[in-house]
Enzyme design. Structure first.
Site, PDB file in Angstrom:
ATOM      1  N   ARG A 164      22.909  70.617  58.538  1.00  0.00           N
ATOM      2  CA  ARG A 164      24.054  69.825  59.032  1.00  0.00           C
ATOM      3  C   ARG A 164      25.098  70.820  59.517  1.00  0.00           C
ATOM      4  O   ARG A 164      25.616  71.618  58.745  1.00  0.00           O
ATOM      5  CB  ARG A 164      24.624  68.947  57.908  1.00  0.00           C
ATOM      6  N   ARG A 214      17.595  55.745  54.083  1.00  0.00           N
ATOM      7  CA  ARG A 214      17.613  57.181  54.422  1.00  0.00           C
ATOM      8  C   ARG A 214      16.567  57.910  53.576  1.00  0.00           C
ATOM      9  O   ARG A 214      15.853  58.785  54.065  1.00  0.00           O
ATOM     10  CB  ARG A 214      19.003  57.782  54.138  1.00  0.00           C
ATOM     11  N   HIS A 267      22.628  62.453  65.230  1.00  0.00           N
ATOM     12  CA  HIS A 267      22.329  62.202  63.803  1.00  0.00           C
ATOM     13  C   HIS A 267      20.983  61.468  63.740  1.00  0.00           C
ATOM     14  O   HIS A 267      20.914  60.294  63.376  1.00  0.00           O
ATOM     15  CB  HIS A 267      23.460  61.366  63.186  1.00  0.00           C
ATOM     16  N   CYS A 308      26.724  53.712  59.293  1.00  0.00           N
ATOM     17  CA  CYS A 308      26.038  54.838  58.646  1.00  0.00           C
ATOM     18  C   CYS A 308      26.704  55.243  57.340  1.00  0.00           C
ATOM     19  O   CYS A 308      26.067  55.855  56.504  1.00  0.00           O
ATOM     20  CB  CYS A 308      25.956  56.022  59.613  1.00  0.00           C
ATOM     21  N   ASP A 313      31.129  53.173  63.613  1.00  0.00           N
ATOM     22  CA  ASP A 313      31.224  54.381  62.782  1.00  0.00           C
ATOM     23  C   ASP A 313      32.703  54.758  62.732  1.00  0.00           C
ATOM     24  O   ASP A 313      33.528  54.190  63.471  1.00  0.00           O
ATOM     25  CB  ASP A 313      30.359  55.495  63.426  1.00  0.00           C
ATOM     26  N   GLN A 359      19.670  59.443  60.632  1.00  0.00           N
ATOM     27  CA  GLN A 359      20.372  58.180  60.407  1.00  0.00           C
ATOM     28  C   GLN A 359      19.719  57.046  61.192  1.00  0.00           C
ATOM     29  O   GLN A 359      19.478  55.957  60.668  1.00  0.00           O
ATOM     30  CB  GLN A 359      21.845  58.338  60.842  1.00  0.00           C
TER      31      GLN A 359
END
Ligand code: CP
Ligand code: NVA
Length: 306
Positions: free
Chosen positions: A104, A288, A131, A260, A220, A134
């Site tokens: 990340r 996830r 991402h 998310c 988001d 996700q």
């Protein structure tokens, strides 16, 4: 041998994704029955975090252990990674001591440089641009609740950020549509999103128009990690881009709401929506774990014959 990397959503072809979604279901069912499944015995995942995380760290770490392997957590504060060691050198060393790496970080370019010097598969655990883990989980969640996503409409309300870009790539690979509404000045940048074209998305000035008839409404945070300096301006600019009950009313009657997480109730989503009947955010977060276990298995062992 570096094997396959998963640096952006389109790194996987449609039939590979179909396989992964099936595999996710199998792995999840087994997990729910408390059946031990250790295909990654003795394998090591290294996780490198340059930004904060709850879900990504937990799902990769728990997932690797549940598959019989080990996960090691590194961050830039207390490793040499934050002290100027070249990414390429770090990749050479870390990939000699592990079987798979999850990163990340900030710019996508960093993870690409790491991958090009890695002997083992590299997974994008979030960059400024994408991402992909996700959206694997999000689409699996949609399939679980509503069936195939092909031909469906996803409404993206808010910032054209890493998660939005990944939805747009997914729409191209899996053949669905995204209706995007961002405030002026925050529009989609197709090149940054890594899109082949513009056929799979449409931009709407009014977020209500984007949500109208959508099968899935998602949003988001207004300020992603790394953009904190813009927070004050974004609070002003995004004020009218909240997913609220009125917006869910114009979506399809059985529309699902996804986020998310982490979420800010009262900013990008009202409490009524995220805690309401359309919301599948807890399944989305749980998935996830299952989707990434399928991904780890696929990148390390290839397809498992039924
Ligand atoms: N959605 C997500 O990636 O959450 P974390 O930032 O907690 O990992
Ligand atoms: N867009 C958000 C996602 C967090 C999981 C960020 O990059 O901060």
């Amino acid at each position: 041998m570096s094997g396959r990397h998963y640096l952006q959503f389109k790194d996987l072809a449609r039939e590979e994704l179909d396989y992964l979604f099936e595999r996710t279901r199998w792995i999840k069912d087994k997990f729910k029955r408390y059946e031990t499944y250790h295909p990654l015995h003795d394998r090591t995942l290294v996780m490198i975090f340059e930004k904060a995380s709850t879900r990504t760290r937990l799902s990769f770490e728990a997932g690797m252990q549940q598959l019989g392997g080990t996960a090691i957590y590194l961050n830039t504060r207390d490793s040499q990674l934050g002290r100027g060691e070249p990414v390429e050198d770090a990749a050479e060393v870390i990939s000699r001591m592990s079987d798979v790496v999850m990163i990340r970080t900030f710019e996508q370019e960093i993870i690409e440089r790491f991958a090009s010097h890695s002997r083992v598969p590299v997974i994008n655990g979030l960059t400024n641009e994408y991402h992909p883990c996700q959206i694997l989980a999000d689409i699996y969640t949609f399939i679980e609740h509503r069936g195939p996503i092909q031909g469906k409409t996803v409404a993206w309300i808010g910032d054209s950020n890493n998660v939005c870009n990944t939805w747009l790539q997914a729409a191209e690979v899996l053949d669905f549509n995204v209706h995007v509404s961002t405030p002026p000045g925050y529009e989609v940048e197709p090149e940054r999103a890594g899109l082949y074209g513009t056929e799979h998305y449409e931009e709407f000035k009014d977020p209500m128009d984007a949500a109208r008839g959508a099968d899935l409404v998602t949003t988001d945070v207004w300020t992603s990690m790394g953009f904190e300096a813009e927070n004050e301006a974004r609070l002003r600019d995004f004020h009218d881009w909240q997913v609220d009950a009125d917006m869910m009313k114009v979506a399809a009657p059985d529309a699902v709401f996804m986020h998310c997480l982490p979420a800010h109730r009262g900013e990008e989503v009202s409490a009524e929506v995220i805690d309401g009947p359309h919301s599948v955010v807890w399944d989305e977060a749980e998935n996830r774990l299952h989707a990434q276990k399928a991904l780890l298995e696929f990148l390390l062992l290839g397809r498992i014959k039924p």
